[in-house]
Design a protein around this motif. Structure first.
Motif, PDB file in Angstrom:
ATOM      1  N   ALA A 149       0.820  -1.205   0.000  1.00  0.00           N
ATOM      2  CA  ALA A 149       0.000   0.000   0.000  1.00  0.00           C
ATOM      3  C   ALA A 149       0.854   1.256   0.000  1.00  0.00           C
ATOM      4  CB  ALA A 149      -0.920  -0.004   1.215  1.00  0.00           C
ATOM      5  N   LEU A 150       0.289   2.300  -0.548  1.00  0.00           N
ATOM      6  CA  LEU A 150       0.819   3.658  -0.537  1.00  0.00           C
ATOM      7  C   LEU A 150      -0.292   4.548   0.007  1.00  0.00           C
ATOM      8  CD1 LEU A 150       2.273   3.876  -4.157  1.00  0.00           C
ATOM      9  CD2 LEU A 150       3.609   3.974  -2.051  1.00  0.00           C
ATOM     10  N   PRO A 151       0.010   5.784   0.344  1.00  0.00           N
ATOM     11  CA  PRO A 151      -1.092   6.703   0.658  1.00  0.00           C
ATOM     12  C   PRO A 151      -2.020   6.800  -0.551  1.00  0.00           C
ATOM     13  CG  PRO A 151       1.013   7.642   1.314  1.00  0.00           C
ATOM     14  CD  PRO A 151       1.322   6.395   0.516  1.00  0.00           C
ATOM     15  N   ALA A 152      -3.315   6.909  -0.315  1.00  0.00           N
ATOM     16  CA  ALA A 152      -4.280   7.023  -1.409  1.00  0.00           C
ATOM     17  C   ALA A 152      -3.907   8.208  -2.295  1.00  0.00           C
ATOM     18  CB  ALA A 152      -5.689   7.189  -0.853  1.00  0.00           C
ATOM     19  N   THR A 153      -3.945   8.001  -3.618  1.00  0.00           N
ATOM     20  CA  THR A 153      -3.568   9.034  -4.584  1.00  0.00           C
ATOM     21  C   THR A 153      -4.633   9.092  -5.674  1.00  0.00           C
ATOM     22  OG1 THR A 153      -1.236   8.535  -4.199  1.00  0.00           O
ATOM     23  CG2 THR A 153      -1.765   9.789  -6.180  1.00  0.00           C
ATOM     24  N   PRO A 154      -5.312  10.226  -5.836  1.00  0.00           N
ATOM     25  CA  PRO A 154      -6.293  10.310  -6.919  1.00  0.00           C
ATOM     26  C   PRO A 154      -5.596  10.331  -8.282  1.00  0.00           C
ATOM     27  CG  PRO A 154      -6.112  12.422  -5.777  1.00  0.00           C
ATOM     28  CD  PRO A 154      -5.258  11.438  -5.031  1.00  0.00           C
ATOM     29  N   LEU A 155      -6.336   9.978  -9.311  1.00  0.00           N
ATOM     30  CA  LEU A 155      -5.786   9.905 -10.661  1.00  0.00           C
ATOM     31  C   LEU A 155      -5.081  11.201 -11.066  1.00  0.00           C
ATOM     32  CD1 LEU A 155      -5.391   8.513 -13.380  1.00  0.00           C
ATOM     33  CD2 LEU A 155      -7.701   9.238 -14.001  1.00  0.00           C
ATOM     34  N   LYS A 156      -5.647  12.354 -10.720  1.00  0.00           N
ATOM     35  CA  LYS A 156      -5.063  13.636 -11.141  1.00  0.00           C
ATOM     36  C   LYS A 156      -3.688  13.881 -10.534  1.00  0.00           C
ATOM     37  CE  LYS A 156      -7.394  16.541  -7.698  1.00  0.00           C
ATOM     38  NZ  LYS A 156      -6.191  17.072  -7.060  1.00  0.00           N
ATOM     39  N   GLU A 207      -1.093   1.274 -18.072  1.00  0.00           N
ATOM     40  CA  GLU A 207      -2.468   1.469 -18.526  1.00  0.00           C
ATOM     41  C   GLU A 207      -3.300   2.063 -17.389  1.00  0.00           C
ATOM     42  OE1 GLU A 207      -6.099  -1.639 -19.181  1.00  0.00           O
ATOM     43  OE2 GLU A 207      -4.238  -2.094 -20.240  1.00  0.00           O
ATOM     44  N   VAL A 208      -4.204   2.968 -17.726  1.00  0.00           N
ATOM     45  CA  VAL A 208      -5.178   3.474 -16.763  1.00  0.00           C
ATOM     46  C   VAL A 208      -6.502   2.801 -17.088  1.00  0.00           C
ATOM     47  CG1 VAL A 208      -6.378   5.479 -15.835  1.00  0.00           C
ATOM     48  CG2 VAL A 208      -4.002   5.698 -16.618  1.00  0.00           C
ATOM     49  N   GLN A 209      -7.063   2.100 -16.105  1.00  0.00           N
ATOM     50  CA  GLN A 209      -8.316   1.361 -16.300  1.00  0.00           C
ATOM     51  C   GLN A 209      -9.406   2.017 -15.455  1.00  0.00           C
ATOM     52  OE1 GLN A 209      -8.719  -1.485 -18.259  1.00  0.00           O
ATOM     53  NE2 GLN A 209     -10.887  -1.497 -17.779  1.00  0.00           N
ATOM     54  N   HIS A 210     -10.584   2.237 -16.038  1.00  0.00           N
ATOM     55  CA  HIS A 210     -11.727   2.782 -15.314  1.00  0.00           C
ATOM     56  C   HIS A 210     -12.873   1.795 -15.456  1.00  0.00           C
ATOM     57  CE1 HIS A 210     -14.812   6.258 -14.732  1.00  0.00           C
ATOM     58  NE2 HIS A 210     -14.698   5.484 -13.676  1.00  0.00           N
ATOM     59  N   ASP A 211     -13.211   1.110 -14.368  1.00  0.00           N
ATOM     60  CA  ASP A 211     -14.299   0.136 -14.375  1.00  0.00           C
ATOM     61  C   ASP A 211     -15.506   0.711 -13.652  1.00  0.00           C
ATOM     62  OD1 ASP A 211     -12.664  -1.668 -15.656  1.00  0.00           O
ATOM     63  OD2 ASP A 211     -12.227  -2.853 -13.865  1.00  0.00           O
ATOM     64  N   SER A 261     -11.544  -9.991 -11.243  1.00  0.00           N
ATOM     65  CA  SER A 261     -11.930  -8.874 -10.398  1.00  0.00           C
ATOM     66  C   SER A 261     -13.317  -8.383 -10.764  1.00  0.00           C
ATOM     67  CB  SER A 261     -10.928  -7.721 -10.533  1.00  0.00           C
ATOM     68  OG  SER A 261     -10.992  -7.172 -11.840  1.00  0.00           O
ATOM     69  N   ILE A 262     -13.928  -7.672  -9.802  1.00  0.00           N
ATOM     70  CA  ILE A 262     -15.207  -7.017 -10.042  1.00  0.00           C
ATOM     71  C   ILE A 262     -15.201  -5.682  -9.301  1.00  0.00           C
ATOM     72  CG2 ILE A 262     -16.375  -8.271  -8.178  1.00  0.00           C
ATOM     73  CD1 ILE A 262     -18.914  -8.184 -10.046  1.00  0.00           C
ATOM     74  N   ALA A 263     -15.531  -4.604 -10.026  1.00  0.00           N
ATOM     75  CA  ALA A 263     -15.585  -3.273  -9.433  1.00  0.00           C
ATOM     76  C   ALA A 263     -16.781  -3.198  -8.485  1.00  0.00           C
ATOM     77  CB  ALA A 263     -15.688  -2.217 -10.517  1.00  0.00           C
ATOM     78  N   LEU A 264     -16.586  -2.572  -7.352  1.00  0.00           N
ATOM     79  CA  LEU A 264     -17.641  -2.475  -6.347  1.00  0.00           C
ATOM     80  C   LEU A 264     -18.494  -1.224  -6.559  1.00  0.00           C
ATOM     81  CD1 LEU A 264     -15.658  -3.941  -3.335  1.00  0.00           C
ATOM     82  CD2 LEU A 264     -17.200  -5.085  -4.942  1.00  0.00           C
ATOM     83  N   ASP A 265     -19.310  -0.860  -5.569  1.00  0.00           N
ATOM     84  CA  ASP A 265     -20.376   0.138  -5.722  1.00  0.00           C
ATOM     85  C   ASP A 265     -19.982   1.453  -6.371  1.00  0.00           C
ATOM     86  OD1 ASP A 265     -22.106  -1.686  -4.601  1.00  0.00           O
ATOM     87  OD2 ASP A 265     -21.994  -0.812  -2.598  1.00  0.00           O
ATOM     88  N   GLU A 266     -18.808   1.987  -6.049  1.00  0.00           N
ATOM     89  CA  GLU A 266     -18.414   3.278  -6.614  1.00  0.00           C
ATOM     90  C   GLU A 266     -17.542   3.147  -7.864  1.00  0.00           C
ATOM     91  OE1 GLU A 266     -15.436   2.203  -3.426  1.00  0.00           O
ATOM     92  OE2 GLU A 266     -17.575   1.964  -3.731  1.00  0.00           O
ATOM     93  N   GLY A 267     -17.344   1.915  -8.345  1.00  0.00           N
ATOM     94  CA  GLY A 267     -16.464   1.696  -9.478  1.00  0.00           C
ATOM     95  C   GLY A 267     -15.012   1.729  -9.029  1.00  0.00           C
ATOM     96  N   CYS A 268     -14.096   1.706  -9.987  1.00  0.00           N
ATOM     97  CA  CYS A 268     -12.683   1.651  -9.633  1.00  0.00           C
ATOM     98  C   CYS A 268     -11.837   2.226 -10.761  1.00  0.00           C
ATOM     99  CB  CYS A 268     -12.281   0.197  -9.367  1.00  0.00           C
ATOM    100  SG  CYS A 268     -10.671   0.011  -8.614  1.00  0.00           S
ATOM    101  N   VAL A 269     -10.845   3.043 -10.379  1.00  0.00           N
ATOM    102  CA  VAL A 269      -9.844   3.545 -11.316  1.00  0.00           C
ATOM    103  C   VAL A 269      -8.501   3.020 -10.824  1.00  0.00           C
ATOM    104  CG1 VAL A 269      -8.681   5.584 -12.255  1.00  0.00           C
ATOM    105  CG2 VAL A 269     -11.158   5.632 -11.850  1.00  0.00           C
ATOM    106  N   TYR A 270      -7.745   2.375 -11.723  1.00  0.00           N
ATOM    107  CA  TYR A 270      -6.473   1.794 -11.303  1.00  0.00           C
ATOM    108  C   TYR A 270      -5.466   1.800 -12.436  1.00  0.00           C
ATOM    109  CZ  TYR A 270      -8.799  -2.410 -13.188  1.00  0.00           C
ATOM    110  OH  TYR A 270      -9.486  -3.310 -13.976  1.00  0.00           O
TER     111      TYR A 270
END
Length: 122
Positions: free
Chosen positions: A17-24, A41-45, A96-105
């Motif tokens: 883990a790292l500190p949470a980092t938003p895409l921007k 690659e940037v994936q948005h599910d 994998s399956i994206a949960l309620d708010e989706g996922c960017v990774y």
């Protein structure tokens, strides 16, 4: 390689883990992950998007930037959220399956190590 041959890995999936980092704000992580040859690659599910059981012929690192994903693999599963990193060895069966708010990774094939990442329990 013949069709009847199979690849197996002796390595296990690792989580860190790292500190949470938003895409921007992910440019520093992207530059660290970038392999000598290849891409990140940037994936948005969207919520509920599933990547069913599969394998890859190379090592992969996934860095969860936003949202959450249920990551499953032979022998277990784990919900991963912002800041978590999945280190996946080649030929390890997973999905994998994206949960309620989706996922960017981020996904890096044959990645380099990420400075400052700390191991977490699976």
């Amino acid at each position: 390689m013949t069709a009847h041959m199979s690849h197996k890995t002796t390595e296990d999936i690792r989580f860190s883990a790292l500190p949470a980092t938003p895409l921007k704000d992910a440019a520093g992580i992207i530059s660290q992950l970038l392999p000598r040859q290849g891409c990140v690659e940037v994936q948005h599910d969207q919520p509920g998007k599933e990547h069913a059981w599969h394998t890859h012929p190379t090592d992969e690192t996934l860095v969860i930037l936003e949202g959450s994903v249920r990551f499953y693999f032979e022998g277990g599963e784990r919900v991963c959220t912002s800041g978590e990193i999945i280190h996946l060895p080649a030929f390890k069966r997973h999905g994998s399956i994206a949960l309620d708010e989706g996922c960017v990774y981020l996904i890096a094939m044959e990645p380099r190590a990420i400075e400052g990442a700390r191991d977490v329990d699976a």
